[in-house]
Write a protein that holds these residues in place. Structure first.
Motif, PDB file in Angstrom:
ATOM      1  N   TYR A   1       0.859  -1.096  -0.022  1.00  0.00           N
ATOM      2  CA  TYR A   1       0.158  -0.104  -0.085  1.00  0.00           C
ATOM      3  C   TYR A   1       1.035   1.323  -0.056  1.00  0.00           C
ATOM      4  O   TYR A   1       0.624   2.175  -0.658  1.00  0.00           O
TER       5      TYR A   1
ATOM      6  N   LEU B   1      -3.858  -3.121  -8.697  1.00  0.00           N
ATOM      7  CA  LEU B   1      -3.679  -4.017  -7.635  1.00  0.00           C
ATOM      8  C   LEU B   1      -2.797  -5.158  -7.776  1.00  0.00           C
ATOM      9  O   LEU B   1      -1.713  -5.645  -7.162  1.00  0.00           O
TER      10      LEU B   1
ATOM     11  N   ARG C   1      -2.094  -3.790  12.138  1.00  0.00           N
ATOM     12  CA  ARG C   1      -2.340  -5.231  11.673  1.00  0.00           C
ATOM     13  C   ARG C   1      -0.737  -5.444  10.966  1.00  0.00           C
ATOM     14  O   ARG C   1       0.050  -4.569  10.512  1.00  0.00           O
TER      15      ARG C   1
ATOM     16  N   ILE D   1      -3.138  -8.812  -0.049  1.00  0.00           N
ATOM     17  CA  ILE D   1      -3.994  -7.968  -0.834  1.00  0.00           C
ATOM     18  C   ILE D   1      -4.922  -7.830  -0.101  1.00  0.00           C
ATOM     19  O   ILE D   1      -5.573  -6.403  -0.153  1.00  0.00           O
TER      20      ILE D   1
ATOM     21  N   HIS E   1      -4.285  -4.777   1.905  1.00  0.00           N
ATOM     22  CA  HIS E   1      -4.088  -3.487   0.822  1.00  0.00           C
ATOM     23  C   HIS E   1      -5.533  -2.961   0.786  1.00  0.00           C
ATOM     24  O   HIS E   1      -5.646  -1.833   0.862  1.00  0.00           O
ATOM     25  N   LEU E   2      -6.470  -3.871   0.681  1.00  0.00           N
ATOM     26  CA  LEU E   2      -7.871  -3.234   0.482  1.00  0.00           C
ATOM     27  C   LEU E   2      -8.323  -2.816   1.674  1.00  0.00           C
ATOM     28  O   LEU E   2      -8.973  -1.762   1.595  1.00  0.00           O
ATOM     29  N   GLU E   3      -8.004  -3.306   2.880  1.00  0.00           N
ATOM     30  CA  GLU E   3      -8.019  -2.698   3.977  1.00  0.00           C
ATOM     31  C   GLU E   3      -7.721  -1.251   4.288  1.00  0.00           C
ATOM     32  O   GLU E   3      -8.182  -0.494   4.732  1.00  0.00           O
TER      33      GLU E   3
ATOM     34  N   LEU F   1      -6.779   0.821   1.791  1.00  0.00           N
ATOM     35  CA  LEU F   1      -7.714   1.575   0.899  1.00  0.00           C
ATOM     36  C   LEU F   1      -8.786   1.977   1.587  1.00  0.00           C
ATOM     37  O   LEU F   1      -9.322   3.196   1.487  1.00  0.00           O
TER      38      LEU F   1
ATOM     39  N   ALA G   1     -10.673  -1.193  -6.845  1.00  0.00           N
ATOM     40  CA  ALA G   1      -9.141  -1.356  -6.870  1.00  0.00           C
ATOM     41  C   ALA G   1      -9.164  -3.053  -7.069  1.00  0.00           C
ATOM     42  O   ALA G   1      -8.232  -3.349  -7.951  1.00  0.00           O
ATOM     43  N   LEU G   2      -9.956  -3.839  -6.608  1.00  0.00           N
ATOM     44  CA  LEU G   2      -9.969  -5.060  -6.917  1.00  0.00           C
ATOM     45  C   LEU G   2     -10.344  -5.439  -8.339  1.00  0.00           C
ATOM     46  O   LEU G   2     -10.107  -6.179  -9.034  1.00  0.00           O
TER      47      LEU G   2
ATOM     48  N   GLU H   1     -10.676  -3.549 -10.938  1.00  0.00           N
ATOM     49  CA  GLU H   1      -9.852  -3.273 -11.963  1.00  0.00           C
ATOM     50  C   GLU H   1      -8.642  -3.958 -12.206  1.00  0.00           C
ATOM     51  O   GLU H   1      -7.943  -4.056 -13.187  1.00  0.00           O
ATOM     52  N   SER H   2      -8.240  -4.870 -11.471  1.00  0.00           N
ATOM     53  CA  SER H   2      -7.073  -6.068 -11.516  1.00  0.00           C
ATOM     54  C   SER H   2      -7.499  -7.089 -12.304  1.00  0.00           C
ATOM     55  O   SER H   2      -8.409  -7.646 -11.836  1.00  0.00           O
ATOM     56  N   ALA H   3      -6.797  -7.381 -13.157  1.00  0.00           N
ATOM     57  CA  ALA H   3      -6.818  -8.434 -13.971  1.00  0.00           C
ATOM     58  C   ALA H   3      -5.902  -9.517 -13.000  1.00  0.00           C
ATOM     59  O   ALA H   3      -4.556  -9.653 -13.079  1.00  0.00           O
TER      60      ALA H   3
END
Lengths: 116, 917
Positions: free
Chosen positions: A33, A51, A78, B30, B33-35, B37, B58-59, B61-63
């Motif tokens: 991040y 991502l 975390r 991952i 990362h979303l957390e 965001l 964000a998820l 749009e990710s391939a």
């Protein structure tokens, strides 16, 4: 931007992904991040990873032993997986910097690019 | 602020839809990362919904395809790898069997260790059981190649008072039994030593029997060439010596020459007409090449001389039990009529197949039991392997259900995997069976009946394959089907599995079962090991491992044989021995009528000066042996008093004997044996030997007792088979009581020197006389224990295999258990438990399981004691030494197997452990 321009930048992005991430973690370990954030802020939004592509690049660099990822637990947070550059990564970064410098110098000279 | 949303589940679902395998670490990373965001969006003032949307965008749009990793990732592959593989290779929802099989092969290639162990264990079980079943079928179950073989029985004398259950029969008694109405026909034989001498060919000692003319009629076989002995012809014929030869002798010595019928063969110098050639593989009663027709009347012998064998065909309308009752009724009458010779003698009828199998029958049953245990242990092992594998796929199955896979597709996939495993295991087993059978036949002792006819039995193969396949399919399918039904109990996020406790119980039962069966096998092999060592340790009275033995049969001619021939035989044997002793490297040489473990003739005697018993049945009986000077020295027996024979004990000197300690103790106790005089009336043993100290006269002429002076007492030389007590024995000198055939014993610097010495002596003294088979005493001793040693070897191999499989089971169970209990162990450590105590608890549990298995195993041994007793020697199936040794070994092995999981348990990182889910 035209599709051609988009394609040009996209191609350049793909080629420079490794360089960018190695440069970002050169001085201190960062997690995904943080890397994404610094990249976005440092390039004013020009350079952005999705991502999946960010982590794909990180894992690829890790497999090539250019970075090393470790789970880190900080107080009150975390746990995160932080990536630190390795010696091999530093050498690769130096080599890529030189390559890209020469490339950009050549582009500048031949294509008449103006510095940012 | 943490998001209430389960990002990890969403990430996994996204990845699975795109056919991408993510490790737990990647998913967590991952998700973090979303957390971040989400948290960032909340800090910027977004609502929860908006923040979630931003993170989800964000998820979206990710391939995820860019995250597709090659198989060799540094992090361990999760169950989703497999689900993903299924999804991509199967092309989504449709799954057909050929695709399922291809996928199954790929799956198994990804887990080579599991596949290899499963196939190996299946192959071992199938191969071993097929091999043993094949042997049992060939040796035990197939009917004998005679007409109506179930009606054929062998006849034996028995004497319970003397502890004799299975003795050769007296010829005179046989002639009485033969007349019983219950018997359709009866034939008898004895085993002379015959030398075959053909011009231009080496002299050959042949395995021969002198048999009544009706043997082949009784058995219901005919020669392949020639007429054989005339059908319905006379029982014996004094003139016209006649033989039938074996197919083996016909081919190896006479080149299958069809003109041999009608030609004479010289046996012991006497021409015998060849009347026929028996069919291939017919060598009844055992390994016989020459059947010589009986030339004397069995009535004219002694009821006390037990040296013949007999086979009887029971009448069609009579059972063997009825025939046995009739025979014993007759035996009781003979006791009344002839008390001096027949007192306490009864008769035993043994079905021919049982007689031919002897030790092998109980041994083969024990082996069948052992191999069944190995097969069961193997199946249990496979079951436990498949069970853990099924449990490890809970998550995969849950995901596939979530992705819409139908139960039928899943069942088809699991069935395909089970089929691939069982097919590979069956192929391995078939290969093992085809390789093992010839190897086992080669290792087996000579003389196992019909073993050379064993070929891999397809029925046995099919049965073993079916058992293995059923186990694989059941244990491959059932746990998964259970999981399918309980899909609501499985949560993709959490690692808690509701089926764990039940699975652990099932797994524990399986492992305890393996331990129990392995214990049974190990106890059996320990018992056999102790049996063999007891047999080998039986005191023999000699120290003769390196002594070379062979038999030399001098020729006799004419009938009746003249006393001069016997005298010449005595002189010749003495000359041969003297010549042997002169050869380089020879330390001592001697001869005897029989070697240790073989019986002499049991005949009456009296002690001079003692009262003569009024009743003939009260006369004393001892074994009669004949030995040369040098025999005691060559065999390193021990003279306890007086002396052994010398070359000066000739027909012209004082009649002398040597007795053994059992004789001296039983009959001459309290007085010095040396100098006492023993009376005997035995002047001859048919055409075999003659006591020259008696006055000349016809061989069968009764004589007045003659006194022989005891000149020495020898420490007991075993004169009975292993397991029977040594009997009192008298030894006569060969010069005074010569026999045509003697067993020579030569002690030399090495066996080569001994062999050369005998050859040189024979060449010089009797060039036409061949040596018999040459064996060292150690080889002869080993031959007496061949069958139990072979059984011991096989049981030890099975026992070791079973112990290994059981250890594998223990290791697998506790490895899996520790992995399942990581959170529990981590909590215990966090709460202050010492790592050692955590590790110790794993070991304690495994020992408890093994102890249960041992108890059950000992109980199974108890149930099998009837079968085991018949193959043991002076040992009970409850032998504590064997039980303790087997139990201790298994405990040790199991302990070793549970140490690695115990070490893993005490190394659990409390922090990592609590995060393990």
């Amino acid at each position: 931007m035209t599709p051609i321009e988009i394609t040009t930048i996209d191609a350049a992005k793909k080629g420079s992904a490794d360089l960018l991430i190695l440069a970002l973690v050169e001085d201190e370990p960062l997690h995904g991040y943080e890397i994404a954030g610094r990249l976005d802020r440092g390039s004013d939004g020009t350079l952005r990873f999705t991502l999946a592509s960010l982590y794909a690049t990180l894992y690829r660099l890790e497999e090539r032993e250019l970075v090393r990822g470790r789970w880190v637990e900080r107080a009150g947070q975390r746990r995160r997986r932080c990536y630190r550059i390795t010696e091999k990564g530093r050498k690769a970064l130096a080599a890529q910097r030189e390559d890209w410098s020469r490339f950009i110098a050549a582009l500048t000279q031949i294509a008449g690019l103006k510095p940012a | 602020m943490a998001s209430p949303h389960d990002w990890q589940t969403e990430i996994r679902a996204r990845a699975a839809r795109e056919g991408v395998a993510l490790t737990d670490g990647m998913t967590e990373e991952i998700a973090e990362h979303l957390e971040d965001l989400y948290a960032g969006a909340i800090r910027e003032g977004c609502t929860e919904t908006e923040a979630q949307a931003r993170a989800r965008a964000a998820l979206d749009e990710s391939a995820m395809g860019v995250l597709r990793r090659p198989a060799a990732a540094t992090r361990s592959a999760p169950a989703f790898d497999e689900a993903a593989a299924v999804a991509t290779s199967a092309g989504g929802r449709r799954l057909n069997m050929s695709a399922a099989l291809r996928l199954a092969l790929r799956q198994l290639r990804r887990h080579p260790g599991f596949a290899a162990v499963t196939i190996l264990v299946l192959g071992l079980g199938v191969g071993a059981s097929t091999t043993v079943f094949t042997i049992v079928d060939s040796v035990l179950l197939r009917p004998l190649p005679y007409t109506d073989p179930d009606r054929l029985v062998t006849l034996w004398d028995a004497n319970a008072r003397r502890g004799l259950a299975h003795q050769t029969i007296s010829p005179v008694n046989f002639m009485d039994y033969r007349e019983l109405p219950a018997f359709e026909g009866a034939a008898a034989w004895w085993r002379p030593t015959l030398n075959l001498i053909d011009p231009g060919l080496d002299p050959l000692r042949v395995n021969a029997v002198e048999v009544s003319g009706n043997l082949f009629d009784v058995l219901g076989v005919r020669p392949q060439l020639g007429e054989g002995f005339p059908v319905g012809g006379p029982f014996f014929v004094q003139r016209e010596p006649m033989v039938v030869i074996s197919d083996r002798l016909w081919r190896t010595r006479y080149g299958a020459d069809r003109s041999i019928v009608g030609k004479p063969l010289r046996l012991n110098g006497v021409p015998h007409v060849v009347a026929g050639v028996m069919p291939p593989r017919f060598n009844y009663p055992d390994d016989i090449d020459v059947w010589q027709r009986l030339q004397w009347d069995l009535h004219f012998h002694s009821r006390a001389a037990h040296f013949m064998e007999a086979v009887v065909r029971v009448r069609k309308d009579t059972t063997i039990e009825q025939a046995s009752v009739a025979a014993n009724t007759l035996a009781q009458r003979l006791i009344t009529d002839f008390p001096q010779t027949n007192r306490d003698w009864t008769v035993t009828l043994v079905p021919l197949l049982d007689e031919q199998l002897g030790y092998y029958r109980p041994a083969l049953f024990v082996l069948v039991g052992a191999v069944l245990l190995v097969l069961i242990i193997g199946c249990l092992n496979v079951a436990s392997l498949l069970l853990t594998r099924a449990l490890s796929r809970e998550r995969e199955i849950a995901v596939r259900i979530a992705m819409g896979a139908s139960p039928r597709q899943l069942v088809a996939q699991l069935l395909a995997e089970a089929c691939v495993l069982s097919t590979a295991g069956a192929i391995a087993g078939v290969v093992a069976a085809f390789a093992a059978l010839p190897a086992l036949v080669a290792l087996a002792p000579a003389g196992v009946p019909r073993l050379d006819e064993a070929h891999v039995d397809l029925r046995a193969l099919m049965i073993a394959v079916a058992i293995a396949a059923t186990t694989t399919i059941v244990f491959g399918l059932v746990p998964a089907l259970v999981l399918l039904r309980r899909k609501t109990a499985v949560e993709l996020r959490s690692g808690e599995r509701g089926s764990s406790r039940g699975a652990r119980r099932t797994y524990s039962i399986i492992v305890a079962g393996q331990v129990a069966l392995a214990c049974t096998l190990l106890v059996s092999s320990a018992l056999l090991i102790r049996t063999v060592s007891k047999m080998m340790a039986t005191p023999t009275g000699v120290d003769a491992d390196d002594v070379v033995t062979t038999s030399i049969q001098l020729a006799s001619s004419g009938f009746p044989i003249s006393i001069q021939q016997f005298r010449d035989a005595g002189v010749t044997h003495q000359a041969i021995l003297e010549r042997i002793r002169q050869q380089p490297g020879v330390m001592s040489a001697g001869a005897a009528t029989v070697l240790p473990f073989d019986l002499g003739w049991r005949l009456p005697f009296a002690i001079e000066g003692d009262d003569v018993p009024v009743r003939a049945e009260d006369r004393k009986i001892a074994q009669y042996h004949v030995v040369s000077d040098g025999y005691v020295e060559s065999m390193r027996a021990t003279i306890a008093a007086g002396r052994s024979f010398s070359r000066f004990d000739t027909p012209d000197s004082t009649p002398v004997i040597v007795v053994n300690e059992s004789f001296a103790t039983r009959f001459l106790a309290g007085r010095s044996a040396v100098g006492r005089r023993i009376l005997t009336t035995t002047r001859a043993f048919a055409t075999l030997g003659f006591n020259l100290m008696f006055p000349p006269g016809p061989l069968n002429q009764p004589s007045t007792p003659l006194a022989f002076e005891v000149v020495g007492v020898v420490r007991d030389i075993r004169d009975t088979p292993i397991g029977e007590p040594v009997e009192p024995a008298m030894y006569f000198g060969v010069q005074q009581f010569p026999f045509f055939q003697m067993m020579y014993t030569v002690r030399a610097v090495d066996s080569g020197a001994a062999l050369r010495a005998v050859r040189a002596a024979l060449a010089a003294i009797t060039p036409n006389v061949p040596m018999g088979p040459v064996r060292s005493w150690r080889e002869l001793m080993n031959a007496r224990t061949t069958e139990p040693r072979l059984l011991m070897m096989l049981l030890t191999f099975f026992g070791a295999t079973a112990a290994f499989l059981a250890a594998l089971g223990v290791y697998g169970l506790f490895s899996w258990s520790v992995a399942q209990r990581t959170r529990e162990l981590a909590i215990r450590l966090t709460l202050g438990a010492q790592p050692l105590s955590v590790g110790a608890s794993v070991i304690r549990q495994s020992l408890g399981l093994v102890a249960i298995g041992l108890v059950v195993g000992f109980a199974i041994v108890r149930l099998s004691e009837a079968a085991l007793t018949r193959v043991l020697f002076e040992l009970s199936p409850h032998d504590p030494g064997s039980l303790v040794a087997a139990g201790a070994l298994l405990l040790l092995v199991a302990l070793g197997a549970c140490v690695p999981p115990a070490v893993r348990a005490l190394r659990v990182d409390p922090v990592e452990g609590l995060r393990a889910e």
